[in-house]
Design a protein around this motif. Structure first.
Motif, mmCIF file in Angstrom:
data_model
loop_
_atom_site.group_PDB
_atom_site.id
_atom_site.type_symbol
_atom_site.label_atom_id
_atom_site.label_comp_id
_atom_site.label_asym_id
_atom_site.label_seq_id
_atom_site.Cartn_x
_atom_site.Cartn_y
_atom_site.Cartn_z
ATOM 1 N N GLY A 9 0.795 -1.220 0.000
ATOM 2 C CA GLY A 9 0.000 0.000 0.000
ATOM 3 C C GLY A 9 0.831 1.276 0.000
ATOM 4 N N ASP A 10 2.145 1.182 0.191
ATOM 5 C CA ASP A 10 3.008 2.368 0.173
ATOM 6 C C ASP A 10 3.122 2.926 -1.240
ATOM 7 N N ILE A 11 3.164 4.245 -1.330
ATOM 8 C CA ILE A 11 3.347 4.939 -2.611
ATOM 9 C C ILE A 11 4.477 5.938 -2.438
ATOM 10 N N SER A 12 5.399 5.993 -3.391
ATOM 11 C CA SER A 12 6.476 6.984 -3.417
ATOM 12 C C SER A 12 6.378 7.745 -4.733
ATOM 13 N N LEU A 13 6.325 9.078 -4.657
ATOM 14 C CA LEU A 13 6.209 9.915 -5.851
ATOM 15 C C LEU A 13 7.337 10.928 -5.894
ATOM 16 N N PHE A 14 7.763 11.254 -7.107
ATOM 17 C CA PHE A 14 8.856 12.188 -7.317
ATOM 18 C C PHE A 14 8.461 13.167 -8.414
ATOM 19 N N THR A 15 8.946 14.389 -8.330
ATOM 20 C CA THR A 15 8.696 15.371 -9.372
ATOM 21 C C THR A 15 9.351 14.896 -10.657
ATOM 22 N N ASN A 16 8.600 14.918 -11.744
ATOM 23 C CA ASN A 16 9.083 14.429 -13.029
ATOM 24 C C ASN A 16 9.662 15.576 -13.843
ATOM 25 N N LEU A 27 4.141 14.015 -11.742
ATOM 26 C CA LEU A 27 4.751 13.194 -10.700
ATOM 27 C C LEU A 27 4.810 11.749 -11.186
ATOM 28 N N THR A 28 5.914 11.073 -10.894
ATOM 29 C CA THR A 28 6.038 9.656 -11.212
ATOM 30 C C THR A 28 6.641 8.940 -10.010
ATOM 31 N N GLY A 29 6.436 7.655 -9.951
ATOM 32 C CA GLY A 29 6.993 6.884 -8.851
ATOM 33 C C GLY A 29 6.483 5.467 -8.902
ATOM 34 N N TYR A 30 6.289 4.898 -7.712
ATOM 35 C CA TYR A 30 5.849 3.510 -7.655
ATOM 36 C C TYR A 30 4.980 3.279 -6.429
ATOM 37 N N ALA A 31 4.212 2.207 -6.496
ATOM 38 C CA ALA A 31 3.374 1.756 -5.380
ATOM 39 C C ALA A 31 3.588 0.266 -5.201
ATOM 40 N N LEU A 32 3.504 -0.184 -3.981
ATOM 41 C CA LEU A 32 3.602 -1.604 -3.698
ATOM 42 C C LEU A 32 2.178 -2.107 -3.456
ATOM 43 N N ILE A 33 1.674 -2.928 -4.386
ATOM 44 C CA ILE A 33 0.295 -3.415 -4.346
ATOM 45 C C ILE A 33 0.319 -4.937 -4.363
ATOM 46 N N MET A 38 4.389 -1.434 -8.689
ATOM 47 C CA MET A 38 3.692 -0.906 -9.856
ATOM 48 C C MET A 38 4.138 0.531 -10.112
ATOM 49 N N ARG A 39 4.151 0.919 -11.383
ATOM 50 C CA ARG A 39 4.520 2.282 -11.771
ATOM 51 C C ARG A 39 3.304 3.189 -11.583
ATOM 52 N N VAL A 40 3.536 4.396 -11.025
ATOM 53 C CA VAL A 40 2.479 5.380 -10.797
ATOM 54 C C VAL A 40 2.828 6.658 -11.548
ATOM 55 N N PHE A 52 -5.660 15.986 -8.947
ATOM 56 C CA PHE A 52 -4.746 15.064 -9.610
ATOM 57 C C PHE A 52 -5.547 14.013 -10.366
ATOM 58 N N SER A 53 -4.991 13.532 -11.453
ATOM 59 C CA SER A 53 -5.504 12.328 -12.102
ATOM 60 C C SER A 53 -4.288 11.463 -12.390
ATOM 61 N N GLY A 54 -4.484 10.169 -12.493
ATOM 62 C CA GLY A 54 -3.304 9.338 -12.650
ATOM 63 C C GLY A 54 -3.575 7.962 -13.189
ATOM 64 N N ARG A 55 -2.492 7.189 -13.191
ATOM 65 C CA ARG A 55 -2.513 5.846 -13.747
ATOM 66 C C ARG A 55 -1.554 4.980 -12.934
ATOM 67 N N VAL A 56 -1.966 3.725 -12.702
ATOM 68 C CA VAL A 56 -1.115 2.716 -12.074
ATOM 69 C C VAL A 56 -0.991 1.582 -13.074
ATOM 70 N N GLU A 57 0.246 1.186 -13.376
ATOM 71 C CA GLU A 57 0.463 0.134 -14.366
ATOM 72 C C GLU A 57 1.730 -0.640 -14.037
#
Length: 75
Positions: A9-16, A27-33, A38-40, A52-57
């Motif tokens: 459930g952790d998410i880490s985001l960084f300024t792109n 913002l881009t980063g990753y999540a542990l699901i 997964m890429r965020v 915000f709107s986004g995508r997890v893949e």
């Protein structure tokens, strides 16, 4: 040295760095699901309450496609 361990459930985001391409996410980063990294990607919005709107893949593997599991290989 950090002893931080990622938890489900952790998410880490960084300024792109958009490098001049405004279509890239802000913002881009990753999540542990469910134990899978997964890429965020998030885009900032200014549309009323929507900020915000986004995508997890699946993670990018460098070949131009997202990583596919072995079960999706047709042979």
């Amino acid at each position: 040295m950090s002893t931080y361990e990622e938890k489900d459930g952790d998410i880490s985001l960084f300024t792109n760095d958009k490098e001049g391409n405004e279509n890239r996410p802000d913002l881009t980063g990753y999540a542990l699901i469910d134990g899978t990294k997964m890429r965020v990607s998030l885009w900032t919005k200014d549309s009323g309450k929507l900020k915000f709107s986004g995508r997890v893949e699946p993670p990018y593997n460098g070949s131009g496609e997202s990583r596919k599991s072995a079960s999706s290989v047709p042979f």
